[in-house]
Design a protein around this motif. Sequence first.
Motif, PDB file in Angstrom:
ATOM      1  N   ASN A 260      85.149  28.953 -97.880  1.00  0.00           N
ATOM      2  CA  ASN A 260      84.072  28.001 -98.183  1.00  0.00           C
ATOM      3  C   ASN A 260      84.538  26.924 -99.157  1.00  0.00           C
ATOM      4  O   ASN A 260      84.143  25.752 -99.051  1.00  0.00           O
ATOM      5  CB  ASN A 260      82.865  28.738 -98.745  1.00  0.00           C
ATOM      6  CG  ASN A 260      82.230  29.660 -97.728  1.00  0.00           C
ATOM      7  OD1 ASN A 260      82.255  29.384 -96.529  1.00  0.00           O
ATOM      8  ND2 ASN A 260      81.654  30.765 -98.182  1.00  0.00           N
ATOM      9  N   ARG A 316      86.523  35.814-104.402  1.00  0.00           N
ATOM     10  CA  ARG A 316      85.781  35.125-103.343  1.00  0.00           C
ATOM     11  C   ARG A 316      84.406  34.683-103.852  1.00  0.00           C
ATOM     12  O   ARG A 316      83.964  33.557-103.568  1.00  0.00           O
ATOM     13  CB  ARG A 316      85.623  36.026-102.129  1.00  0.00           C
ATOM     14  CG  ARG A 316      84.832  35.345-100.994  1.00  0.00           C
ATOM     15  CD  ARG A 316      84.526  36.283 -99.843  1.00  0.00           C
ATOM     16  NE  ARG A 316      85.738  36.628 -99.113  1.00  0.00           N
ATOM     17  CZ  ARG A 316      86.264  37.842 -99.065  1.00  0.00           C
ATOM     18  NH1 ARG A 316      85.687  38.836 -99.725  1.00  0.00           N
ATOM     19  NH2 ARG A 316      87.357  38.074 -98.365  1.00  0.00           N
ATOM     20  N   ASP A 320      83.208  30.878-103.925  1.00  0.00           N
ATOM     21  CA  ASP A 320      82.009  30.532-103.159  1.00  0.00           C
ATOM     22  C   ASP A 320      80.974  29.850-104.046  1.00  0.00           C
ATOM     23  O   ASP A 320      80.313  28.888-103.629  1.00  0.00           O
ATOM     24  CB  ASP A 320      81.402  31.792-102.523  1.00  0.00           C
ATOM     25  CG  ASP A 320      82.177  32.264-101.309  1.00  0.00           C
ATOM     26  OD1 ASP A 320      83.060  31.525-100.832  1.00  0.00           O
ATOM     27  OD2 ASP A 320      81.908  33.394-100.831  1.00  0.00           O
ATOM     28  N   ARG A 324      79.429  26.190-103.634  1.00  0.00           N
ATOM     29  CA  ARG A 324      77.976  26.029-103.499  1.00  0.00           C
ATOM     30  C   ARG A 324      77.423  25.052-104.531  1.00  0.00           C
ATOM     31  O   ARG A 324      76.483  24.296-104.257  1.00  0.00           O
ATOM     32  CB  ARG A 324      77.304  27.392-103.632  1.00  0.00           C
ATOM     33  CG  ARG A 324      75.796  27.379-103.397  1.00  0.00           C
ATOM     34  CD  ARG A 324      75.237  28.777-103.268  1.00  0.00           C
ATOM     35  NE  ARG A 324      75.540  29.615-104.422  1.00  0.00           N
ATOM     36  CZ  ARG A 324      76.448  30.588-104.430  1.00  0.00           C
ATOM     37  NH1 ARG A 324      77.149  30.848-103.347  1.00  0.00           N
ATOM     38  NH2 ARG A 324      76.661  31.304-105.507  1.00  0.00           N
TER      39      ARG A 324
END
Length: 335
Positions: A260, A316, A320, A324
């Motif tokens: 991501n 992770r 992430d 975000r």
Amino acid sequence: APTPSESETIADLKERIAELEFQLAVARKQLANGSGDSAPVTSPAPTAPAVPPPAIENIVAQLPHHPTVQYPTRTVSEIKMVVVHHTGVSPTITAREIAEFRVQKNNWAGIGFHFLVLPDGTIQQTNELTTVSRHAGDQNRESVGVSFAGNFNTGSPTAQQIAQGGHLIAWLLRTLNLSIGAMVGHKAIASTPCPGTQWDSGSRWQNSLRQAVNRWLSGSAQPTVPATDTTPVQPPPSSAKTIFHYLLLGSATDQSLATNYIAKFQPTVGTDAGQAQQARYVTIVGSTVSAATEQKLRAAGCNVERVAGNSPLAIRALLDNMARTGRRFLTFQGV
């Protein structure tokens, strides 16, 4: 008459009550005189000047860790205070020795604090910011521990420790969006003499440290070169860099941790430290890439930060969260 187990429970409760009474007394005293450590405040002025990161030697991967016990992790947004400690022993006692004692004698996951400031001003990072280590009791999850090497029941930190420690704490406060009120001595939140009797009596070195922190927060301080660094490396100008941002992985399999993040920021991705030297900014993923490689990148003029955690899942989760929230870097502002 209470049974032995009941007596132990009662004793534990009395000890906890005494601890809470101490903390309450400290809080009441602070409210009454309006000085000393206070409750964390999380709203710095919106136009506050940026604080550049100090030189930090990340030794997390080099320190002893428990083979089976692990510290929990968190997001950096959970951090609400910076807790100041002293090691309480000779400043010649190293972070490795402290970590070995905690792991072998106390059965801890690793060393307790997150940063150690040495007498010459060297700053060592001993835990990642995402690690919930043991240094502040009930406040572990929401705090970062900054320890000053030495026993300050009788003496005080060196001028270099105050200067560099002040820079470190100011940078942490600004990076974490906290104000000066979020810096507290360990004794303000627990029944302990740490960070030494000289913290708030005698030399009152908390005042010198607060002044150093405030100079950085107000924009009046300037970076200093530690006394031991007589031949500083001059980085090449950023225009010489052919890559803007390189995501340096320990192995190709680490790329799955940053799916991501990569999609959001589109960095150059790879495992080639030589290629990474051509980047203006380098994000190291995890702890596999050595501290020596990280130092070489800095010497090559790269702006380097490491995103790590106690497990791949924690790494992770942090990446992430950065994707975000649109936060490409944890430590570099305005990029």
